[in-house]
Design a protein around this motif. Structure first.
Motif, PDB file in Angstrom:
ATOM      1  N   UNK A  16     -11.450   6.610  56.915  1.00 12.30           N
ATOM      2  CA  UNK A  16     -10.982   7.959  56.606  1.00 12.30           C
ATOM      3  C   UNK A  16      -9.539   8.158  57.058  1.00 12.30           C
ATOM      4  N   UNK A  17      -8.901   9.164  56.453  1.00 10.57           N
ATOM      5  CA  UNK A  17      -7.570   9.564  56.894  1.00 10.57           C
ATOM      6  C   UNK A  17      -7.678  10.256  58.258  1.00 10.57           C
ATOM      7  N   UNK A  18      -6.823   9.907  59.219  1.00 10.67           N
ATOM      8  CA  UNK A  18      -6.772  10.673  60.473  1.00 10.67           C
ATOM      9  C   UNK A  18      -5.989  11.959  60.241  1.00 10.67           C
ATOM     10  N   UNK A  19      -6.591  12.874  59.490  1.00  6.82           N
ATOM     11  CA  UNK A  19      -5.872  14.069  59.035  1.00  6.82           C
ATOM     12  C   UNK A  19      -5.456  14.965  60.189  1.00  6.82           C
ATOM     13  N   UNK A  20      -6.133  14.854  61.336  1.00  3.06           N
ATOM     14  CA  UNK A  20      -5.721  15.648  62.495  1.00  3.06           C
ATOM     15  C   UNK A  20      -4.291  15.290  62.906  1.00  3.06           C
ATOM     16  N   UNK A  21      -3.953  13.995  62.813  1.00  2.00           N
ATOM     17  CA  UNK A  21      -2.604  13.556  63.173  1.00  2.00           C
ATOM     18  C   UNK A  21      -1.594  13.995  62.113  1.00  2.00           C
ATOM     19  N   UNK A  22      -2.006  13.999  60.848  1.00  2.00           N
ATOM     20  CA  UNK A  22      -1.118  14.505  59.795  1.00  2.00           C
ATOM     21  C   UNK A  22      -0.747  15.962  60.084  1.00  2.00           C
ATOM     22  N   UNK A  23      -1.765  16.754  60.469  1.00  2.00           N
ATOM     23  CA  UNK A  23      -1.524  18.167  60.735  1.00  2.00           C
ATOM     24  C   UNK A  23      -0.699  18.363  61.997  1.00  2.00           C
ATOM     25  N   UNK A  24      -0.942  17.536  63.001  1.00  2.00           N
ATOM     26  CA  UNK A  24      -0.155  17.644  64.230  1.00  2.00           C
ATOM     27  C   UNK A  24       1.326  17.387  63.962  1.00  2.00           C
ATOM     28  N   UNK A  25       1.598  16.436  63.095  1.00  2.00           N
ATOM     29  CA  UNK A  25       2.990  16.088  62.794  1.00  2.00           C
ATOM     30  C   UNK A  25       3.661  17.122  61.895  1.00  2.00           C
ATOM     31  N   UNK A  26       2.942  17.637  60.889  1.00  2.00           N
ATOM     32  CA  UNK A  26       3.556  18.561  59.932  1.00  2.00           C
ATOM     33  C   UNK A  26       3.527  20.006  60.419  1.00  2.00           C
ATOM     34  N   UNK A  27       2.334  20.496  60.793  1.00  2.00           N
ATOM     35  CA  UNK A  27       2.207  21.877  61.257  1.00  2.00           C
ATOM     36  C   UNK A  27       2.774  22.053  62.660  1.00  2.00           C
ATOM     37  N   UNK A  28       2.859  20.949  63.403  1.00  2.00           N
ATOM     38  CA  UNK A  28       3.357  21.019  64.767  1.00  2.00           C
ATOM     39  C   UNK A  28       4.796  20.576  64.886  1.00  2.00           C
ATOM     40  N   UNK A  29       5.022  19.274  64.949  1.00  2.00           N
ATOM     41  CA  UNK A  29       6.356  18.738  65.234  1.00  2.00           C
ATOM     42  C   UNK A  29       7.377  19.103  64.161  1.00  2.00           C
ATOM     43  N   UNK A  30       7.052  18.864  62.900  1.00  2.00           N
ATOM     44  CA  UNK A  30       8.020  19.128  61.827  1.00  2.00           C
ATOM     45  C   UNK A  30       8.351  20.607  61.720  1.00  2.00           C
ATOM     46  N   UNK A  31       7.326  21.449  61.712  1.00  4.33           N
ATOM     47  CA  UNK A  31       7.561  22.889  61.570  1.00  4.33           C
ATOM     48  C   UNK A  31       8.331  23.432  62.767  1.00  4.33           C
ATOM     49  N   UNK A  32       7.991  22.972  63.964  1.00  3.77           N
ATOM     50  CA  UNK A  32       8.727  23.419  65.151  1.00  3.77           C
ATOM     51  C   UNK A  32      10.200  23.019  65.068  1.00  3.77           C
ATOM     52  N   UNK A  33      10.484  21.792  64.651  1.00  5.96           N
ATOM     53  CA  UNK A  33      11.872  21.314  64.554  1.00  5.96           C
ATOM     54  C   UNK A  33      12.683  22.177  63.601  1.00  5.96           C
ATOM     55  N   UNK A  34      12.098  22.474  62.433  1.00  5.69           N
ATOM     56  CA  UNK A  34      12.805  23.285  61.432  1.00  5.69           C
ATOM     57  C   UNK A  34      13.074  24.688  61.974  1.00  5.69           C
ATOM     58  N   UNK A  35      12.055  25.314  62.564  1.00  6.55           N
ATOM     59  CA  UNK A  35      12.215  26.680  63.061  1.00  6.55           C
ATOM     60  C   UNK A  35      13.177  26.741  64.240  1.00  6.55           C
TER      61      UNK A  35
END
Length: 290
Positions: A174-193
């Protein structure tokens, strides 16, 4: 073909204190809120000033209640209302899991409305500062989901280097989708904001950063839902979308509306500094002391 990764058997409990247990999931909430308030203290005093560091500290209690109450009620109402209507006692059994980000977001919004009214603070300007810090908690929360081995992803090609077999997800990779969300909703979104929040021209437009957050989260969450296995008790909705994607639609529209409104509204000049203590004027006829 590359060998499929096996999920590491993490202990969901970080440490035991006698009968008490500190879980990674609870720690992620606590750490995210505390780090968020620390960042809020710094952002609130940047020009144009919105609030004092002391007011940011006071908001800690409000945001904690908003996240916990809103997140739990959101899960009850959005995901399993029929179950909790027949098992009302289970609503308070938060140790069994069950929190909704969209419900938590509504809870934080309610907390901000009450807090800003009580302290006579511009709501949208304060919301801008708060939303910059929110992805910290989101990223940590998704990492905790991964450690717990929950909310795993959909079936992934076995050739995917990071495809993983989860204990509760059957024998398929399976996809480790929790890590996908941590990177996009967390790290990436925080960096942009955070980068955007450094520009005074953006801070002068109340609601713009909050709108960016809503749009960014809606896009990131909707994208990750294509890799995340829907909840078994919900499955796919009409048209093959998930509940997470459905709940992101009003977030996206609200975010766009906030950004448009912020661009058209007058520039925000900030909350005035507290008045300095004025000296008591001398009474008529009094003489100054030597």
């Amino acid at each position: 073909m590359l060998p499929v990764l096996m999920f590491p058997q993490f202990d969901p409990v970080l440490v035991h204190f006698g009968p008490l247990a500190v879980r990674w999931y609870a720690l992620s909430y606590i750490t995210g809120i505390v780090l968020g308030v620390i960042l809020l203290r710094r952002l609130a005093v940047l020009a144009p000033r919105v609030a004092t560091p002391e007011q940011a500290d006071d908001f800690l209690t409000w945001v904690t209640l908003g996240v916990l109450l809103g997140g739990r009620l959101g899960y009850v109402l959005f995901y399993q209302p029929s179950y909790y209507l027949t098992h009302p006692v289970a609503m308070v059994e938060v140790w069994h899991g069950g929190m909704s980000f969209h419900g938590g977001a509504l809870g934080v919004i309610a907390a901000m409305v009450l807090f800003t009214r009580r302290n006579k603070i511009n709501f949208l300007a304060f919301a801008d500062r708060v939303t910059v810090a929110v992805p910290i908690g989101l990223g940590l929360g998704r990492l905790a989901n991964f450690i717990n081995g929950e909310l795993w992803g959909r079936e992934a090609p076995a050739s995917l280097p990071w495809a993983m077999i989860f204990p509760g997800g059957g024998p398929i990779p399976r996809h480790p989708s929790q890590l996908y969300e941590s990177l996009t909703e967390g790290l990436l979104l925080f960096t942009v904001l955070y980068i955007a929040s450094r520009r005074i021209s953006i801070r002068q437009r109340p609601g713009f950063l909050a709108g960016m957050f809503l749009v960014g989260y809606a896009c990131a969450r909707s994208f990750c839902e294509f890799f995340r296995e829907p909840d078994a008790f919900l499955g796919f909705l009409a048209g093959g979308i998930t509940m997470g994607q459905l709940l992101c639609i009003p977030m996206l529209l609200t975010g766009i509306a906030l950004m448009v409104h912020a661009r058209r509204a007058p520039l925000y000049t900030g909350t005035p500094e507290p008045d300095a203590t004025l000296a008591t004027p001398a009474s008529p006829g009094s003489q100054p002391r030597a």
